[in-house]
Design an enzyme around this catalytic site. Structure first.
Site, PDB file in Angstrom:
ATOM      1  CG  ASP A 150      -1.888  -1.118   1.267  1.00 55.74           C
ATOM      2  OD1 ASP A 150      -2.223  -1.628   0.173  1.00 55.74           O
ATOM      3  OD2 ASP A 150      -2.322  -1.502   2.370  1.00 55.74           O
ATOM      4  CE  LYS A 151       0.360   8.569  -1.225  1.00 57.41           C
ATOM      5  NZ  LYS A 151      -0.636   9.639  -1.467  1.00 57.41           N
TER       6      LYS A 151
END
Length: 338
Positions: A150-151
Protein backbone atom coordinates in the site's frame (compact mmCIF):
# COMPACT_ATOMS: atom_id res chain seq x y z
CA UNK A 1 17.37 -25.42 -27.15
CA UNK A 2 13.81 -24.07 -27.04
CA UNK A 3 13.52 -21.20 -24.60
CA UNK A 4 17.19 -20.18 -24.80
CA UNK A 5 16.41 -16.88 -26.52
CA UNK A 6 16.88 -13.25 -25.59
CA UNK A 7 13.65 -11.28 -25.31
CA UNK A 8 15.70 -8.10 -25.84
CA UNK A 9 15.25 -8.24 -29.63
CA UNK A 10 12.90 -9.77 -32.19
CA UNK A 11 13.40 -13.53 -32.46
CA UNK A 12 11.75 -16.66 -33.76
CA UNK A 13 11.45 -19.81 -31.67
CA UNK A 14 10.80 -23.13 -33.41
CA UNK A 15 9.67 -26.38 -31.84
CA UNK A 16 8.10 -29.71 -32.77
CA UNK A 17 5.34 -31.50 -30.86
CA UNK A 18 6.13 -34.99 -29.61
CA UNK A 19 3.88 -38.04 -29.14
CA UNK A 20 3.44 -37.03 -25.50
CA UNK A 21 2.09 -33.64 -26.61
CA UNK A 22 -0.82 -35.07 -28.58
CA UNK A 23 -4.08 -33.28 -27.77
CA UNK A 24 -2.47 -30.61 -25.59
CA UNK A 25 -3.65 -27.03 -26.02
CA UNK A 26 -1.24 -25.00 -28.12
CA UNK A 27 -0.88 -22.20 -25.55
CA UNK A 28 -0.13 -24.72 -22.81
CA UNK A 29 2.44 -26.54 -24.94
CA UNK A 30 4.26 -23.34 -25.85
CA UNK A 31 4.26 -22.13 -22.23
CA UNK A 32 5.72 -25.47 -21.12
CA UNK A 33 8.43 -25.50 -23.74
CA UNK A 34 9.41 -21.79 -23.80
CA UNK A 35 10.54 -20.94 -20.30
CA UNK A 36 11.33 -17.29 -21.09
CA UNK A 37 7.68 -16.41 -21.76
CA UNK A 38 4.65 -16.51 -19.49
CA UNK A 39 1.47 -18.26 -20.60
CA UNK A 40 -0.29 -14.89 -20.73
CA UNK A 41 2.42 -13.59 -23.05
CA UNK A 42 2.12 -16.73 -25.22
CA UNK A 43 -1.64 -16.23 -25.48
CA UNK A 44 -1.13 -12.60 -26.50
CA UNK A 45 1.34 -13.64 -29.20
CA UNK A 46 -1.13 -16.21 -30.54
CA UNK A 47 -3.95 -13.65 -30.65
CA UNK A 48 -1.65 -11.20 -32.45
CA UNK A 49 -0.90 -13.74 -35.19
CA UNK A 50 2.69 -14.41 -34.14
CA UNK A 51 2.41 -18.22 -34.04
CA UNK A 52 2.51 -20.28 -37.22
CA UNK A 53 1.99 -23.97 -37.86
CA UNK A 54 2.46 -26.21 -40.88
CA UNK A 55 3.35 -24.34 -44.07
CA UNK A 56 3.57 -21.05 -42.21
CA UNK A 57 -0.19 -20.85 -41.64
CA UNK A 58 -1.06 -18.56 -38.72
CA UNK A 59 -2.77 -20.18 -35.74
CA UNK A 60 -4.81 -17.62 -33.84
CA UNK A 61 -6.51 -19.88 -31.29
CA UNK A 62 -4.65 -20.89 -28.13
CA UNK A 63 -7.06 -23.77 -27.57
CA UNK A 64 -5.90 -25.48 -30.78
CA UNK A 65 -5.07 -29.12 -29.99
CA UNK A 66 -1.64 -30.09 -31.27
CA UNK A 67 -0.75 -33.27 -33.15
CA UNK A 68 2.45 -35.32 -32.85
CA UNK A 69 5.15 -34.13 -35.22
CA UNK A 70 3.58 -30.71 -35.83
CA UNK A 71 6.10 -27.91 -36.12
CA UNK A 72 5.43 -24.44 -34.76
CA UNK A 73 7.23 -21.13 -35.14
CA UNK A 74 6.74 -18.40 -32.55
CA UNK A 75 7.70 -14.87 -33.54
CA UNK A 76 8.65 -12.78 -30.49
CA UNK A 77 8.68 -9.10 -31.49
CA UNK A 78 11.12 -6.65 -29.97
CA UNK A 79 9.62 -5.18 -26.77
CA UNK A 80 7.79 -1.91 -27.27
CA UNK A 81 8.89 1.26 -25.46
CA UNK A 82 7.64 1.48 -21.92
CA UNK A 83 4.50 3.30 -20.98
CA UNK A 84 4.51 5.04 -18.59
CA UNK A 85 7.86 6.72 -19.06
CA UNK A 86 10.82 6.54 -16.74
CA UNK A 87 11.40 9.20 -14.10
CA UNK A 88 14.54 9.93 -12.10
CA UNK A 89 13.27 9.00 -8.64
CA UNK A 90 15.79 7.86 -6.02
CA UNK A 91 15.48 4.20 -5.02
CA UNK A 92 16.91 2.27 -2.06
CA UNK A 93 18.14 -0.80 -3.95
CA UNK A 94 18.73 -3.78 -1.67
CA UNK A 95 19.67 -6.29 -4.39
CA UNK A 96 19.76 -6.33 -8.18
CA UNK A 97 20.83 -8.66 -10.98
CA UNK A 98 19.90 -9.24 -14.64
CA UNK A 99 16.56 -10.82 -13.74
CA UNK A 100 15.13 -8.96 -10.76
CA UNK A 101 15.51 -6.08 -8.35
CA UNK A 102 14.66 -5.82 -4.65
CA UNK A 103 13.99 -2.38 -3.22
CA UNK A 104 13.08 -0.94 0.17
CA UNK A 105 10.00 1.09 -0.78
CA UNK A 106 9.57 4.31 1.15
CA UNK A 107 6.17 5.18 2.52
CA UNK A 108 3.97 7.37 0.31
CA UNK A 109 5.47 5.98 -2.90
CA UNK A 110 2.68 4.49 -5.02
CA UNK A 111 3.71 1.24 -6.72
CA UNK A 112 1.86 1.42 -10.03
CA UNK A 113 0.36 4.29 -12.09
CA UNK A 114 -3.39 4.70 -11.57
CA UNK A 115 -5.97 7.48 -11.80
CA UNK A 116 -4.68 10.25 -9.58
CA UNK A 117 -1.15 8.80 -9.63
CA UNK A 118 -0.21 8.74 -13.32
CA UNK A 119 3.42 9.64 -12.57
CA UNK A 120 5.89 9.65 -9.71
CA UNK A 121 5.36 5.96 -9.02
CA UNK A 122 7.71 3.07 -8.32
CA UNK A 123 7.14 1.81 -11.86
CA UNK A 124 8.25 5.16 -13.29
CA UNK A 125 11.36 5.03 -11.09
CA UNK A 126 12.21 1.45 -12.06
CA UNK A 127 11.88 2.13 -15.80
CA UNK A 128 14.46 4.91 -15.45
CA UNK A 129 16.73 2.97 -13.08
CA UNK A 130 16.77 -0.34 -14.97
CA UNK A 131 16.97 1.12 -18.47
CA UNK A 132 17.94 -1.41 -21.11
CA UNK A 133 18.17 -4.24 -18.56
CA UNK A 134 14.36 -4.45 -18.81
CA UNK A 135 13.85 -7.11 -21.48
CA UNK A 136 10.09 -6.93 -21.62
CA UNK A 137 7.13 -8.10 -19.57
CA UNK A 138 4.28 -9.05 -21.88
CA UNK A 139 6.10 -7.49 -24.82
CA UNK A 140 6.70 -4.10 -23.20
CA UNK A 141 9.91 -2.85 -21.61
CA UNK A 142 8.51 -2.42 -18.13
CA UNK A 143 9.12 -3.90 -14.68
CA UNK A 144 7.01 -6.90 -13.69
CA UNK A 145 5.09 -6.19 -10.49
CA UNK A 146 4.37 -9.50 -8.73
CA UNK A 147 3.21 -8.08 -5.38
CA UNK A 148 2.39 -4.65 -4.02
CA UNK A 149 2.61 -2.61 -0.86
CA UNK A 150 0.00 0.00 0.00
CA UNK A 151 1.06 3.59 -0.56
CA UNK A 152 1.52 4.18 3.18
CA UNK A 153 3.35 0.90 3.82
CA UNK A 154 7.13 0.84 3.64
CA UNK A 155 9.50 -2.05 3.09
CA UNK A 156 10.81 -4.82 0.88
CA UNK A 157 9.41 -5.44 -2.58
CA UNK A 158 10.80 -7.60 -5.42
CA UNK A 159 10.20 -6.77 -9.09
CA UNK A 160 10.94 -8.88 -12.19
CA UNK A 161 12.91 -7.53 -15.16
CA UNK A 162 11.85 -10.13 -17.74
CA UNK A 163 9.08 -12.59 -18.53
CA UNK A 164 10.92 -15.64 -17.18
CA UNK A 165 11.59 -14.02 -13.80
CA UNK A 166 8.04 -12.63 -13.70
CA UNK A 167 6.62 -16.08 -14.30
CA UNK A 168 8.77 -17.74 -11.63
CA UNK A 169 8.13 -15.10 -8.98
CA UNK A 170 4.40 -15.02 -9.72
CA UNK A 171 4.20 -18.77 -9.08
CA UNK A 172 5.85 -18.34 -5.69
CA UNK A 173 3.59 -15.48 -4.63
CA UNK A 174 0.54 -17.43 -5.79
CA UNK A 175 1.57 -20.22 -3.39
CA UNK A 176 2.00 -17.68 -0.53
CA UNK A 177 4.84 -19.68 0.97
CA UNK A 178 2.99 -22.98 1.25
CA UNK A 179 5.69 -24.69 -0.83
CA UNK A 180 8.45 -23.33 1.40
CA UNK A 181 10.08 -21.13 -1.24
CA UNK A 182 8.82 -17.74 -0.13
CA UNK A 183 8.70 -16.00 3.24
CA UNK A 184 7.27 -12.58 4.05
CA UNK A 185 6.97 -10.83 7.41
CA UNK A 186 5.78 -7.38 8.47
CA UNK A 187 6.20 -5.25 11.59
CA UNK A 188 3.28 -3.19 12.86
CA UNK A 189 2.48 -0.98 15.83
CA UNK A 190 -1.11 -1.63 16.91
CA UNK A 191 -3.52 -0.38 19.52
CA UNK A 192 -4.02 -2.70 22.50
CA UNK A 193 -2.48 -5.99 23.56
CA UNK A 194 -3.66 -9.26 21.98
CA UNK A 195 -4.86 -11.84 24.51
CA UNK A 196 -2.35 -14.42 23.27
CA UNK A 197 1.34 -13.88 22.45
CA UNK A 198 0.84 -15.70 19.15
CA UNK A 199 -2.25 -16.30 17.10
CA UNK A 200 -4.01 -16.50 13.77
CA UNK A 201 -6.69 -14.31 12.24
CA UNK A 202 -8.83 -16.28 9.78
CA UNK A 203 -11.52 -14.07 8.26
CA UNK A 204 -12.76 -13.81 4.68
CA UNK A 205 -12.39 -10.45 2.95
CA UNK A 206 -14.44 -8.67 0.30
CA UNK A 207 -14.99 -5.18 -1.07
CA UNK A 208 -17.05 -3.15 1.41
CA UNK A 209 -20.67 -2.71 0.33
CA UNK A 210 -20.93 0.70 2.01
CA UNK A 211 -17.58 2.09 0.77
CA UNK A 212 -16.09 0.55 -2.37
CA UNK A 213 -12.65 1.97 -1.60
CA UNK A 214 -12.42 -0.18 1.53
CA UNK A 215 -12.09 -3.89 2.24
CA UNK A 216 -14.21 -5.56 4.92
CA UNK A 217 -14.53 -8.87 6.71
CA UNK A 218 -17.46 -10.82 5.32
CA UNK A 219 -19.44 -13.67 6.84
CA UNK A 220 -20.39 -16.98 5.30
CA UNK A 221 -19.11 -18.22 1.95
CA UNK A 222 -18.74 -14.77 0.43
CA UNK A 223 -15.41 -13.01 -0.01
CA UNK A 224 -11.95 -14.48 -0.35
CA UNK A 225 -10.13 -16.73 2.10
CA UNK A 226 -7.57 -14.75 4.13
CA UNK A 227 -5.29 -15.80 7.00
CA UNK A 228 -2.81 -13.68 8.95
CA UNK A 229 -0.45 -15.01 11.63
CA UNK A 230 0.84 -12.68 14.36
CA UNK A 231 3.40 -12.69 17.16
CA UNK A 232 3.62 -10.05 19.91
CA UNK A 233 7.20 -8.75 20.08
CA UNK A 234 6.54 -6.19 22.81
CA UNK A 235 3.84 -4.16 24.54
CA UNK A 236 4.20 -0.61 25.84
CA UNK A 237 2.01 1.03 28.47
CA UNK A 238 1.09 4.53 27.35
CA UNK A 239 -1.21 7.27 28.59
CA UNK A 240 -3.68 6.06 25.96
CA UNK A 241 -3.46 2.42 27.02
CA UNK A 242 -1.26 -0.42 25.73
CA UNK A 243 0.34 -0.38 22.29
CA UNK A 244 1.95 -3.53 20.85
CA UNK A 245 4.66 -4.24 18.30
CA UNK A 246 3.62 -7.24 16.17
CA UNK A 247 5.39 -9.43 13.68
CA UNK A 248 2.95 -10.65 11.03
CA UNK A 249 3.12 -13.34 8.37
CA UNK A 250 0.64 -13.73 5.53
CA UNK A 251 -0.80 -17.07 4.55
CA UNK A 252 -2.73 -15.28 1.80
CA UNK A 253 -2.11 -11.94 0.12
CA UNK A 254 -5.32 -9.93 -0.13
CA UNK A 255 -5.70 -6.19 -0.57
CA UNK A 256 -5.31 -4.38 2.79
CA UNK A 257 -5.31 -7.82 4.49
CA UNK A 258 -3.16 -7.02 7.54
CA UNK A 259 -4.85 -3.69 8.18
CA UNK A 260 -8.40 -5.09 7.90
CA UNK A 261 -7.65 -8.23 9.94
CA UNK A 262 -6.08 -6.25 12.78
CA UNK A 263 -8.96 -3.78 12.84
CA UNK A 264 -11.35 -6.75 12.89
CA UNK A 265 -9.83 -8.04 16.13
CA UNK A 266 -9.86 -4.52 17.68
CA UNK A 267 -6.12 -3.97 17.29
CA UNK A 268 -5.91 -1.58 14.32
CA UNK A 269 -2.60 -0.23 13.10
CA UNK A 270 -1.56 3.13 14.52
CA UNK A 271 -1.92 5.93 12.01
CA UNK A 272 -4.28 4.00 9.73
CA UNK A 273 -6.69 6.70 8.59
CA UNK A 274 -8.90 4.16 6.81
CA UNK A 275 -9.31 1.35 9.31
CA UNK A 276 -8.44 3.01 12.65
CA UNK A 277 -10.44 6.23 12.32
CA UNK A 278 -12.36 5.35 15.49
CA UNK A 279 -9.15 5.53 17.52
CA UNK A 280 -8.48 9.27 17.03
CA UNK A 281 -9.63 10.02 20.59
CA UNK A 282 -7.24 7.39 21.92
CA UNK A 283 -4.38 8.88 19.90
CA UNK A 284 -5.12 12.27 21.43
CA UNK A 285 -4.45 10.81 24.90
CA UNK A 286 -0.83 9.94 24.09
CA UNK A 287 1.78 12.13 25.73
CA UNK A 288 3.19 14.98 23.62
CA UNK A 289 6.31 13.20 22.21
CA UNK A 290 4.26 10.18 21.13
CA UNK A 291 1.49 12.37 19.65
CA UNK A 292 4.07 14.34 17.70
CA UNK A 293 5.77 11.17 16.43
CA UNK A 294 2.43 9.70 15.33
CA UNK A 295 1.49 12.94 13.55
CA UNK A 296 4.89 13.01 11.85
CA UNK A 297 4.40 9.41 10.71
CA UNK A 298 1.30 10.48 8.73
CA UNK A 299 0.61 6.91 7.59
CA UNK A 300 -0.12 3.44 8.93
CA UNK A 301 2.69 2.07 11.12
CA UNK A 302 3.29 -0.96 8.93
CA UNK A 303 6.60 -2.10 7.43
CA UNK A 304 7.49 -5.09 5.21
CA UNK A 305 10.60 -6.11 7.13
CA UNK A 306 11.46 -9.57 5.76
CA UNK A 307 11.35 -11.08 2.28
CA UNK A 308 12.70 -14.43 1.17
CA UNK A 309 12.22 -16.29 -2.10
CA UNK A 310 13.86 -18.67 -4.53
CA UNK A 311 15.59 -16.93 -7.42
CA UNK A 312 13.33 -17.72 -10.40
CA UNK A 313 16.28 -18.34 -12.76
CA UNK A 314 19.18 -19.65 -10.66
CA UNK A 315 17.13 -21.42 -7.99
CA UNK A 316 19.26 -19.84 -5.25
CA UNK A 317 17.50 -19.00 -1.98
CA UNK A 318 17.57 -15.26 -1.28
CA UNK A 319 16.57 -13.59 1.98
CA UNK A 320 16.51 -9.91 2.92
CA UNK A 321 15.70 -7.93 6.06
CA UNK A 322 15.25 -4.20 6.54
CA UNK A 323 14.94 -2.39 9.87
CA UNK A 324 12.14 0.00 10.69
CA UNK A 325 12.37 3.26 8.74
CA UNK A 326 13.18 6.41 10.68
CA UNK A 327 9.56 7.55 11.09
CA UNK A 328 8.38 4.25 12.58
CA UNK A 329 11.51 3.93 14.73
CA UNK A 330 10.89 7.42 16.13
CA UNK A 331 7.30 6.49 16.97
CA UNK A 332 8.41 3.24 18.61
CA UNK A 333 10.94 5.07 20.80
CA UNK A 334 8.39 7.72 21.76
CA UNK A 335 5.89 5.04 22.75
CA UNK A 336 8.49 3.24 24.83
CA UNK A 337 9.11 6.45 26.74
CA UNK A 338 5.44 7.40 27.03
Amino acid sequence: MVGAVSPQRASTIELVATEADAGVRLDKLLAQRIDTLSRARIQALIRAGNVAGAGGATIGDGSYRVKPGEAFAVNVPEPEPAEPVGEAIALDVVYEDDDLIVIDKPAQLVVHPAPGHESGTLVNALIAHCGESLSGIGGVKRPGIVHRLDKGTSGLLVVAKNDAAHRGLSEQFAAHGTDGRMQRAYLALVWGKPLRPRGMIDARLARSQSNRTKIAVTRGAGGRHAVTHYEVLGTFDTAAGPVSLLRLELETGRTHQIRVHLAHVAHPVLGDATYASGFKAKAAKLDEPARAALAALDRQALHAAELGFEHPITGKSLRFERPLPADMQALLEALQGD
